[in-house]
Design an enzyme around this catalytic site. Structure first.
Site, mmCIF file in Angstrom:
data_model
loop_
_atom_site.group_PDB
_atom_site.id
_atom_site.type_symbol
_atom_site.label_atom_id
_atom_site.label_comp_id
_atom_site.label_asym_id
_atom_site.label_seq_id
_atom_site.Cartn_x
_atom_site.Cartn_y
_atom_site.Cartn_z
ATOM 1 N N HIS A 68 0.794 -1.242 -0.029
ATOM 2 C CA HIS A 68 0.030 0.040 -0.197
ATOM 3 C C HIS A 68 0.937 1.187 -0.017
ATOM 4 O O HIS A 68 0.328 2.234 -0.171
ATOM 5 C CB HIS A 68 -0.907 0.059 1.159
ATOM 6 N N ASP B 89 -0.187 -7.659 1.554
ATOM 7 C CA ASP B 89 0.342 -6.323 1.595
ATOM 8 C C ASP B 89 1.975 -6.338 1.758
ATOM 9 O O ASP B 89 2.473 -5.822 2.801
ATOM 10 C CB ASP B 89 -0.345 -5.343 2.760
ATOM 11 N N GLY C 209 3.212 6.460 8.564
ATOM 12 C CA GLY C 209 4.708 6.892 8.382
ATOM 13 C C GLY C 209 5.555 5.674 8.593
ATOM 14 O O GLY C 209 6.630 5.597 8.214
ATOM 15 N N SER D 22 4.540 2.505 8.000
ATOM 16 C CA SER D 22 4.125 1.507 6.965
ATOM 17 C C SER D 22 5.200 0.682 6.251
ATOM 18 O O SER D 22 6.135 1.866 5.763
ATOM 19 C CB SER D 22 3.030 1.686 6.186
ATOM 20 N N GLY D 23 5.233 -0.600 6.223
ATOM 21 C CA GLY D 23 6.325 -1.103 5.428
ATOM 22 C C GLY D 23 7.562 -1.580 6.121
ATOM 23 O O GLY D 23 8.368 -2.175 5.725
#
Length: 243
Positions: free
Chosen positions: A60, A103, A194, A196-197
């Site tokens: 995402h 994801d 922020g 994420s990932g």
């Protein structure tokens, strides 16, 4: 279904993803695998260096433009000699990514990173993750659930939850076997926009990728959800082998 989609849109906010709330400053260079994915100099998502030229992150986090990937950073604003910058020349999201399912995405860097004390690889954790296991996540995301960016890399301890407990707390949102859930030790503690990932690190390996959380960051009533890396080990190996 519409309620779930709306909730996830509010949670993810497009590629803006998630920040650490209730965490602490990471010791400088103690997380040398961390990557900051930036758009025009602004941090957007996190990642981890698993090969000198590859960084996994959340699907995402995909954008229409091109990320700048910053390695070796503690502060994103300070002029640190340890930093290395690269262009992400390829974005490879999982082919079955939809909303919060599958994801995960791999970014190929424009060249290979130089491994130093501040820039190191992290291995991918295989095998099962036991409920109650102690892990850690880190990032440069929102520290106040209000758009406040940290001065330095933040980290927070994470306790792995049983799948059934996570599903019960999330109610109508499907929590699949390709996901893993965790909560912080405090009442409000976890990742936020922020983050994420970024990686969920368990026993020294990257076991998860920050995926989604609830309307309020770090709220144990809606536990933090990570993409389970071991569920995608064959796909990751195939992408790395062919690139």
């Amino acid at each position: 279904m519409a309620t779930i989609v709306m909730l996830l849109l509010l949670v993810l906010g497009g590629a803006d993803g998630s920040h650490i709330v209730g965490g602490r400053d990471a010791a400088p260079q103690s997380r040398p695998y961390m990557a900051s994915l930036q758009i025009r100099g602004q941090h957007n998502c996190g990642g981890a260096l698993v090969r000198e030229d590859f960084v996994p992150t959340a699907a995402h986090c995909q954008i229409r433009g091109q990320y700048t990937v910053v390695l070796g950073a503690d502060s994103l604003t300070a002029n640190e000699a340890t930093k290395q910058e690269f262009r992400a020349v390829r974005s490879i999201p999982h082919p079955d990514y939809t909303a919060n399912e599958n994801d995960i995405m791999l970014l190929k860097l424009s060249s290979r990173a130089s491994l130093t004390q501040a820039v190191q690889l992290i291995g991918l954790k295989s095998g099962r993750m036991r409920a109650g296991g102690q892990c850690l996540t880190a990032g440069w995301g929102d520290v106040g659930d209000n758009g406040t960016s940290p001065e330095r890399l933040q980290e927070v301890n994470v306790t792995i939850l049983p799948q059934r407990t996570c599903s019960r707390r999330w109610r109508g949102v499907p929590i699949t076997r390709t996901m893993v859930c965790g909560v912080g030790a405090g009442s409000i503690q976890g990742f936020c926009s922020g983050d994420s990932g970024g990686p969920l690190v368990c026993e020294g390996g990257a076991a998860g990728v920050v995926s989604f959380s609830g309307r309020r960051c770090g709220n144990p009533r809606t536990p933090d959800v990570y993409t389970r890396v071991s569920s995608f080990s064959d796909w990751i190996a195939d992408v790395l082998r062919n690139n």
